[in-house]
Scaffold this motif. Structure first.
Motif, mmCIF file in Angstrom:
data_model
loop_
_atom_site.group_PDB
_atom_site.id
_atom_site.type_symbol
_atom_site.label_atom_id
_atom_site.label_comp_id
_atom_site.label_asym_id
_atom_site.label_seq_id
_atom_site.Cartn_x
_atom_site.Cartn_y
_atom_site.Cartn_z
ATOM 1 N N ASP A 46 3.350 12.243 0.313
ATOM 2 C CA ASP A 46 3.334 12.058 1.767
ATOM 3 C C ASP A 46 1.928 11.774 2.278
ATOM 4 O OD1 ASP A 46 6.181 12.801 2.537
ATOM 5 O OD2 ASP A 46 5.590 14.529 1.342
ATOM 6 N N LEU A 47 0.922 12.153 1.483
ATOM 7 C CA LEU A 47 -0.467 11.953 1.877
ATOM 8 C C LEU A 47 -1.337 12.037 0.627
ATOM 9 C CD1 LEU A 47 -2.295 13.351 4.957
ATOM 10 C CD2 LEU A 47 -3.212 13.969 2.705
ATOM 11 N N ILE A 48 -2.465 11.318 0.645
ATOM 12 C CA ILE A 48 -3.400 11.356 -0.484
ATOM 13 C C ILE A 48 -4.768 11.812 0.010
ATOM 14 C CG2 ILE A 48 -4.607 10.005 -2.249
ATOM 15 C CD1 ILE A 48 -2.249 8.162 -2.401
ATOM 16 N N ILE A 49 -5.380 12.711 -0.755
ATOM 17 C CA ILE A 49 -6.770 13.098 -0.540
ATOM 18 C C ILE A 49 -7.538 12.631 -1.771
ATOM 19 C CG2 ILE A 49 -8.381 15.005 -0.241
ATOM 20 C CD1 ILE A 49 -6.045 16.625 0.942
ATOM 21 N N MET A 50 -8.605 11.858 -1.569
ATOM 22 C CA MET A 50 -9.322 11.352 -2.740
ATOM 23 C C MET A 50 -10.830 11.428 -2.551
ATOM 24 S SD MET A 50 -8.974 7.185 -2.539
ATOM 25 C CE MET A 50 -7.189 7.176 -2.637
ATOM 26 N N ASP A 51 -11.510 11.637 -3.668
ATOM 27 C CA ASP A 51 -12.961 11.564 -3.681
ATOM 28 C C ASP A 51 -13.361 10.094 -3.671
ATOM 29 O OD1 ASP A 51 -15.621 12.176 -3.840
ATOM 30 O OD2 ASP A 51 -15.507 13.283 -5.728
ATOM 31 N N LEU A 52 -14.615 9.837 -3.313
ATOM 32 C CA LEU A 52 -15.102 8.464 -3.296
ATOM 33 C C LEU A 52 -15.594 8.038 -4.670
ATOM 34 C CD1 LEU A 52 -15.373 6.279 -1.120
ATOM 35 C CD2 LEU A 52 -17.710 7.044 -0.741
ATOM 36 N N ILE A 53 -16.279 8.966 -5.345
ATOM 37 C CA ILE A 53 -16.813 8.659 -6.676
ATOM 38 C C ILE A 53 -15.837 9.188 -7.719
ATOM 39 C CG2 ILE A 53 -18.736 9.005 -8.260
ATOM 40 C CD1 ILE A 53 -20.533 9.425 -5.825
ATOM 41 N N LEU A 54 -15.155 8.256 -8.379
ATOM 42 C CA LEU A 54 -14.140 8.603 -9.372
ATOM 43 C C LEU A 54 -14.326 7.754 -10.619
ATOM 44 C CD1 LEU A 54 -10.986 8.632 -7.048
ATOM 45 C CD2 LEU A 54 -12.004 10.642 -8.130
ATOM 46 N N PRO A 55 -13.993 8.288 -11.793
ATOM 47 C CA PRO A 55 -14.026 7.466 -13.001
ATOM 48 C C PRO A 55 -12.851 6.489 -13.044
ATOM 49 C CG PRO A 55 -13.311 9.702 -13.521
ATOM 50 C CD PRO A 55 -13.704 9.703 -12.075
ATOM 51 N N ASN A 58 -12.912 3.507 -8.738
ATOM 52 C CA ASN A 58 -13.579 4.296 -7.701
ATOM 53 C C ASN A 58 -12.698 4.439 -6.468
ATOM 54 O OD1 ASN A 58 -14.211 2.212 -5.620
ATOM 55 N ND2 ASN A 58 -15.498 1.343 -7.237
ATOM 56 N N GLY A 59 -13.087 5.364 -5.591
ATOM 57 C CA GLY A 59 -12.256 5.694 -4.442
ATOM 58 C C GLY A 59 -12.015 4.528 -3.505
ATOM 59 N N LEU A 60 -13.028 3.688 -3.284
ATOM 60 C CA LEU A 60 -12.863 2.544 -2.386
ATOM 61 C C LEU A 60 -11.819 1.575 -2.925
ATOM 62 C CD1 LEU A 60 -16.573 1.792 -1.369
ATOM 63 C CD2 LEU A 60 -14.808 2.913 0.006
ATOM 64 N N LYS A 67 -3.230 0.987 -0.526
ATOM 65 C CA LYS A 67 -2.866 0.486 0.798
ATOM 66 C C LYS A 67 -2.207 -0.882 0.728
ATOM 67 C CE LYS A 67 -4.132 3.570 3.909
ATOM 68 N NZ LYS A 67 -3.265 4.058 5.014
ATOM 69 N N ALA A 68 -2.565 -1.673 -0.284
ATOM 70 C CA ALA A 68 -1.945 -2.989 -0.436
ATOM 71 C C ALA A 68 -0.450 -2.866 -0.711
ATOM 72 C CB ALA A 68 -2.625 -3.758 -1.570
ATOM 73 N N THR A 84 -23.359 7.238 7.616
ATOM 74 C CA THR A 84 -22.524 6.364 8.441
ATOM 75 C C THR A 84 -22.017 5.184 7.624
ATOM 76 O OG1 THR A 84 -23.710 6.971 10.449
ATOM 77 C CG2 THR A 84 -22.486 4.909 10.499
ATOM 78 N N ASP A 85 -22.880 4.609 6.785
ATOM 79 C CA ASP A 85 -22.466 3.470 5.958
ATOM 80 C C ASP A 85 -21.350 3.863 5.004
ATOM 81 O OD1 ASP A 85 -24.256 1.774 7.161
ATOM 82 O OD2 ASP A 85 -25.794 1.948 5.590
ATOM 83 N N ASP A 86 -21.447 5.076 4.426
ATOM 84 C CA ASP A 86 -20.390 5.550 3.523
ATOM 85 C C ASP A 86 -19.059 5.648 4.266
ATOM 86 O OD1 ASP A 86 -22.060 5.864 1.289
ATOM 87 O OD2 ASP A 86 -22.713 7.829 1.978
ATOM 88 N N LYS A 87 -19.113 6.183 5.486
ATOM 89 C CA LYS A 87 -17.888 6.333 6.266
ATOM 90 C C LYS A 87 -17.305 4.981 6.648
ATOM 91 C CE LYS A 87 -19.242 10.823 8.175
ATOM 92 N NZ LYS A 87 -19.580 11.598 9.384
ATOM 93 N N VAL A 88 -18.170 4.048 7.043
ATOM 94 C CA VAL A 88 -17.700 2.708 7.393
ATOM 95 C C VAL A 88 -17.021 2.055 6.199
ATOM 96 C CG1 VAL A 88 -18.466 0.370 7.980
ATOM 97 C CG2 VAL A 88 -19.350 2.321 9.253
ATOM 98 N N GLU A 89 -17.621 2.195 5.022
ATOM 99 C CA GLU A 89 -17.012 1.628 3.817
ATOM 100 C C GLU A 89 -15.646 2.246 3.556
ATOM 101 O OE1 GLU A 89 -20.186 -0.056 0.623
ATOM 102 O OE2 GLU A 89 -19.905 2.124 0.638
ATOM 103 N N GLY A 90 -15.561 3.566 3.741
ATOM 104 C CA GLY A 90 -14.284 4.245 3.509
ATOM 105 C C GLY A 90 -13.204 3.769 4.459
ATOM 106 N N PHE A 91 -13.536 3.668 5.737
ATOM 107 C CA PHE A 91 -12.549 3.200 6.711
ATOM 108 C C PHE A 91 -12.201 1.732 6.488
ATOM 109 C CE2 PHE A 91 -14.143 6.860 9.357
ATOM 110 C CZ PHE A 91 -12.936 7.548 9.345
#
Length: 226
Positions: A46-55, A58-60, A67-68, A84-91
Protein backbone atom coordinates in the motif's frame (compact mmCIF):
# COMPACT_ATOMS: atom_id res chain seq x y z
CA UNK A 1 -1.99 -1.95 5.55
CA UNK A 2 1.14 -3.40 3.95
CA UNK A 3 4.31 -1.31 3.79
CA UNK A 4 7.42 -2.21 1.83
CA UNK A 5 10.62 -0.91 3.44
CA UNK A 6 13.70 -0.76 1.20
CA UNK A 7 16.71 -0.19 3.46
CA UNK A 8 20.16 -1.74 3.15
CA UNK A 9 21.29 -1.12 6.73
CA UNK A 10 20.04 -4.17 8.62
CA UNK A 11 19.88 -2.57 12.08
CA UNK A 12 18.06 0.48 10.74
CA UNK A 13 15.63 -1.74 8.81
CA UNK A 14 14.87 -3.81 11.91
CA UNK A 15 14.32 -0.68 14.00
CA UNK A 16 11.96 0.89 11.46
CA UNK A 17 10.13 -2.41 10.99
CA UNK A 18 9.52 -2.80 14.74
CA UNK A 19 8.38 0.80 15.02
CA UNK A 20 5.89 0.47 12.18
CA UNK A 21 4.55 -2.83 13.49
CA UNK A 22 3.65 -1.05 16.72
CA UNK A 23 1.22 0.98 14.60
CA UNK A 24 -0.26 -2.30 13.28
CA UNK A 25 1.32 -2.13 9.82
CA UNK A 26 2.46 -5.27 8.05
CA UNK A 27 6.07 -4.56 7.05
CA UNK A 28 8.01 -6.25 4.25
CA UNK A 29 11.75 -5.55 4.05
CA UNK A 30 14.06 -5.47 1.02
CA UNK A 31 17.78 -4.85 1.51
CA UNK A 32 18.66 -3.60 -1.97
CA UNK A 33 16.97 -1.82 -4.86
CA UNK A 34 16.69 -4.86 -7.07
CA UNK A 35 14.91 -6.85 -4.36
CA UNK A 36 12.76 -3.83 -3.62
CA UNK A 37 11.62 -3.58 -7.22
CA UNK A 38 10.71 -7.28 -7.39
CA UNK A 39 8.78 -7.13 -4.12
CA UNK A 40 6.97 -3.93 -5.11
CA UNK A 41 5.75 -5.48 -8.36
CA UNK A 42 4.85 -8.87 -6.92
CA UNK A 43 3.50 -8.14 -3.43
CA UNK A 44 1.45 -4.98 -4.14
CA UNK A 45 2.20 -2.94 -1.00
CA UNK A 46 0.00 0.00 0.00
CA UNK A 47 3.02 2.26 0.49
CA UNK A 48 6.81 2.13 0.07
CA UNK A 49 9.48 3.66 2.29
CA UNK A 50 12.92 3.67 0.69
CA UNK A 51 16.41 4.93 1.34
CA UNK A 52 18.09 7.04 -1.32
CA UNK A 53 21.44 5.25 -1.28
CA UNK A 54 20.84 1.59 -2.08
CA UNK A 55 22.93 -1.18 -3.66
CA UNK A 56 22.11 -2.56 -7.13
CA UNK A 57 19.42 0.05 -7.93
CA UNK A 58 19.65 3.43 -6.18
CA UNK A 59 16.60 5.03 -4.61
CA UNK A 60 16.06 7.62 -7.36
CA UNK A 61 16.09 5.06 -10.15
CA UNK A 62 14.01 2.62 -8.11
CA UNK A 63 11.39 5.29 -7.45
CA UNK A 64 11.20 6.15 -11.16
CA UNK A 65 10.88 2.51 -12.21
CA UNK A 66 8.14 1.75 -9.68
CA UNK A 67 6.21 4.92 -10.51
CA UNK A 68 6.37 4.06 -14.21
CA UNK A 69 4.40 0.90 -13.49
CA UNK A 70 2.36 1.95 -10.45
CA UNK A 71 2.03 5.74 -10.55
CA UNK A 72 -0.56 5.86 -7.74
CA UNK A 73 1.59 3.95 -5.22
CA UNK A 74 2.75 6.36 -2.46
CA UNK A 75 6.52 6.48 -1.88
CA UNK A 76 8.35 8.12 1.03
CA UNK A 77 12.07 8.79 0.74
CA UNK A 78 13.71 8.21 4.14
CA UNK A 79 17.37 9.17 3.98
CA UNK A 80 20.26 10.98 5.65
CA UNK A 81 20.66 13.17 2.55
CA UNK A 82 18.75 16.28 3.53
CA UNK A 83 19.89 19.18 1.33
CA UNK A 84 17.37 21.05 -0.80
CA UNK A 85 18.93 19.57 -3.95
CA UNK A 86 18.55 16.05 -2.53
CA UNK A 87 14.88 16.69 -1.81
CA UNK A 88 14.27 18.18 -5.25
CA UNK A 89 15.85 15.12 -6.85
CA UNK A 90 13.68 12.84 -4.74
CA UNK A 91 10.46 14.62 -5.64
CA UNK A 92 11.47 14.83 -9.31
CA UNK A 93 11.96 11.07 -9.27
CA UNK A 94 8.33 10.70 -8.19
CA UNK A 95 8.52 10.52 -4.38
CA UNK A 96 5.38 11.70 -2.59
CA UNK A 97 7.18 12.70 0.60
CA UNK A 98 10.73 13.05 1.92
CA UNK A 99 11.87 12.57 5.52
CA UNK A 100 15.43 13.08 6.74
CA UNK A 101 17.16 10.76 9.21
CA UNK A 102 17.18 10.92 12.19
CA UNK A 103 13.42 11.23 12.45
CA UNK A 104 10.62 10.97 14.99
CA UNK A 105 8.45 7.88 14.51
CA UNK A 106 5.36 9.90 15.31
CA UNK A 107 6.10 12.19 12.37
CA UNK A 108 6.70 9.22 10.08
CA UNK A 109 3.40 7.71 11.19
CA UNK A 110 1.52 10.95 10.53
CA UNK A 111 3.00 11.21 7.05
CA UNK A 112 2.21 7.58 6.25
CA UNK A 113 -1.35 8.00 7.45
CA UNK A 114 -1.82 11.19 5.41
CA UNK A 115 -0.49 9.58 2.22
CA UNK A 116 -2.59 6.45 2.63
CA UNK A 117 -5.71 8.51 3.27
CA UNK A 118 -5.04 10.76 0.27
CA UNK A 119 -4.32 7.79 -1.97
CA UNK A 120 -7.54 6.09 -0.86
CA UNK A 121 -9.52 9.23 -1.67
CA UNK A 122 -7.83 9.65 -5.06
CA UNK A 123 -8.44 6.02 -5.92
CA UNK A 124 -12.10 6.35 -5.00
CA UNK A 125 -12.51 9.56 -6.98
CA UNK A 126 -10.57 8.46 -10.04
CA UNK A 127 -11.57 4.84 -10.09
CA UNK A 128 -8.22 4.37 -11.79
CA UNK A 129 -9.94 5.38 -15.05
CA UNK A 130 -8.81 8.28 -17.26
CA UNK A 131 -11.13 9.42 -20.06
CA UNK A 132 -11.47 11.74 -23.02
CA UNK A 133 -14.35 11.51 -25.48
CA UNK A 134 -14.91 7.78 -26.13
CA UNK A 135 -11.36 6.81 -25.11
CA UNK A 136 -10.74 5.42 -21.64
CA UNK A 137 -7.75 3.99 -19.81
CA UNK A 138 -7.81 1.93 -16.62
CA UNK A 139 -4.39 2.53 -15.08
CA UNK A 140 -4.83 -0.37 -12.67
CA UNK A 141 -5.86 -3.12 -15.09
CA UNK A 142 -3.88 -1.57 -17.99
CA UNK A 143 -6.91 -1.85 -20.29
CA UNK A 144 -7.41 0.84 -22.95
CA UNK A 145 -10.63 1.11 -24.94
CA UNK A 146 -12.02 3.42 -27.57
CA UNK A 147 -15.72 3.16 -28.42
CA UNK A 148 -15.66 -0.08 -26.38
CA UNK A 149 -12.96 -1.55 -28.62
CA UNK A 150 -9.92 -2.82 -26.72
CA UNK A 151 -6.66 -1.25 -27.94
CA UNK A 152 -3.42 -3.15 -27.40
CA UNK A 153 -0.52 -0.89 -26.42
CA UNK A 154 3.11 -1.55 -25.61
CA UNK A 155 4.25 -0.45 -22.12
CA UNK A 156 5.87 2.69 -23.53
CA UNK A 157 2.81 3.55 -25.64
CA UNK A 158 0.66 3.06 -22.56
CA UNK A 159 2.80 5.43 -20.50
CA UNK A 160 2.81 7.99 -23.32
CA UNK A 161 -0.98 7.89 -23.60
CA UNK A 162 -1.34 8.07 -19.81
CA UNK A 163 0.75 11.23 -19.75
CA UNK A 164 -1.41 12.73 -22.51
CA UNK A 165 -4.58 11.82 -20.60
CA UNK A 166 -3.29 13.38 -17.39
CA UNK A 167 -2.47 16.56 -19.32
CA UNK A 168 -5.48 16.93 -21.58
CA UNK A 169 -5.91 20.13 -23.60
CA UNK A 170 -2.32 21.20 -22.86
CA UNK A 171 0.40 21.43 -25.49
CA UNK A 172 3.24 19.06 -24.58
CA UNK A 173 6.65 19.80 -26.04
CA UNK A 174 8.96 17.05 -27.22
CA UNK A 175 11.36 18.01 -24.43
CA UNK A 176 8.67 17.56 -21.77
CA UNK A 177 7.52 14.24 -23.21
CA UNK A 178 11.11 13.02 -23.35
CA UNK A 179 11.72 13.98 -19.74
CA UNK A 180 8.44 12.80 -18.22
CA UNK A 181 7.78 9.67 -20.27
CA UNK A 182 11.28 8.52 -21.19
CA UNK A 183 13.13 10.00 -18.21
CA UNK A 184 15.71 11.44 -20.59
CA UNK A 185 16.81 14.76 -22.02
CA UNK A 186 15.34 15.17 -25.48
CA UNK A 187 17.94 14.94 -28.25
CA UNK A 188 16.93 17.23 -31.10
CA UNK A 189 18.94 15.05 -33.46
CA UNK A 190 16.54 12.12 -33.07
CA UNK A 191 12.87 11.67 -33.91
CA UNK A 192 11.99 8.76 -31.64
CA UNK A 193 9.26 10.77 -29.86
CA UNK A 194 7.60 11.56 -33.20
CA UNK A 195 7.84 7.88 -34.10
CA UNK A 196 6.05 6.83 -30.91
CA UNK A 197 3.43 9.54 -31.37
CA UNK A 198 2.72 8.10 -34.81
CA UNK A 199 2.51 4.57 -33.40
CA UNK A 200 0.00 5.79 -30.82
CA UNK A 201 -2.03 7.73 -33.39
CA UNK A 202 -2.41 4.66 -35.56
CA UNK A 203 -3.86 2.75 -32.64
CA UNK A 204 -6.18 5.30 -31.02
CA UNK A 205 -7.11 7.61 -33.93
CA UNK A 206 -7.09 5.54 -37.09
CA UNK A 207 -10.53 4.13 -37.95
CA UNK A 208 -12.24 6.68 -35.68
CA UNK A 209 -14.01 9.78 -36.93
CA UNK A 210 -12.64 12.21 -34.33
CA UNK A 211 -8.83 12.42 -33.98
CA UNK A 212 -7.58 13.03 -30.43
CA UNK A 213 -3.83 13.60 -30.83
CA UNK A 214 -3.00 16.81 -32.68
CA UNK A 215 0.29 18.39 -33.72
CA UNK A 216 0.96 22.03 -32.89
CA UNK A 217 3.58 23.11 -35.40
CA UNK A 218 6.78 24.24 -33.73
CA UNK A 219 5.39 23.59 -30.24
CA UNK A 220 4.55 19.91 -29.74
CA UNK A 221 1.43 17.80 -29.36
CA UNK A 222 -1.95 18.08 -27.63
CA UNK A 223 -4.65 15.56 -26.67
CA UNK A 224 -8.09 17.09 -27.16
CA UNK A 225 -11.45 16.25 -28.66
CA UNK A 226 -12.06 19.84 -29.72
Amino acid sequence: MRILLVEDEVRMAEMIKRGLEEYDFEVLVAFDGEMGKKMALSMMPDLIIMDLILPKINGLDLCKEIKATMPELPIIMLTALGTTDDKVEGFDAGANDYLVKPFDFRELHVRIRALLQRNSQNTSQMGYVLRIADLEMNVQTKVVKRADQIIDLTPKEFRLLEYFLRNQSRVLSRAEIGEKVWDTTFDTGTNFIDVYINYLRKKIDRNFSVPLIHTKSGMGFILTDQ
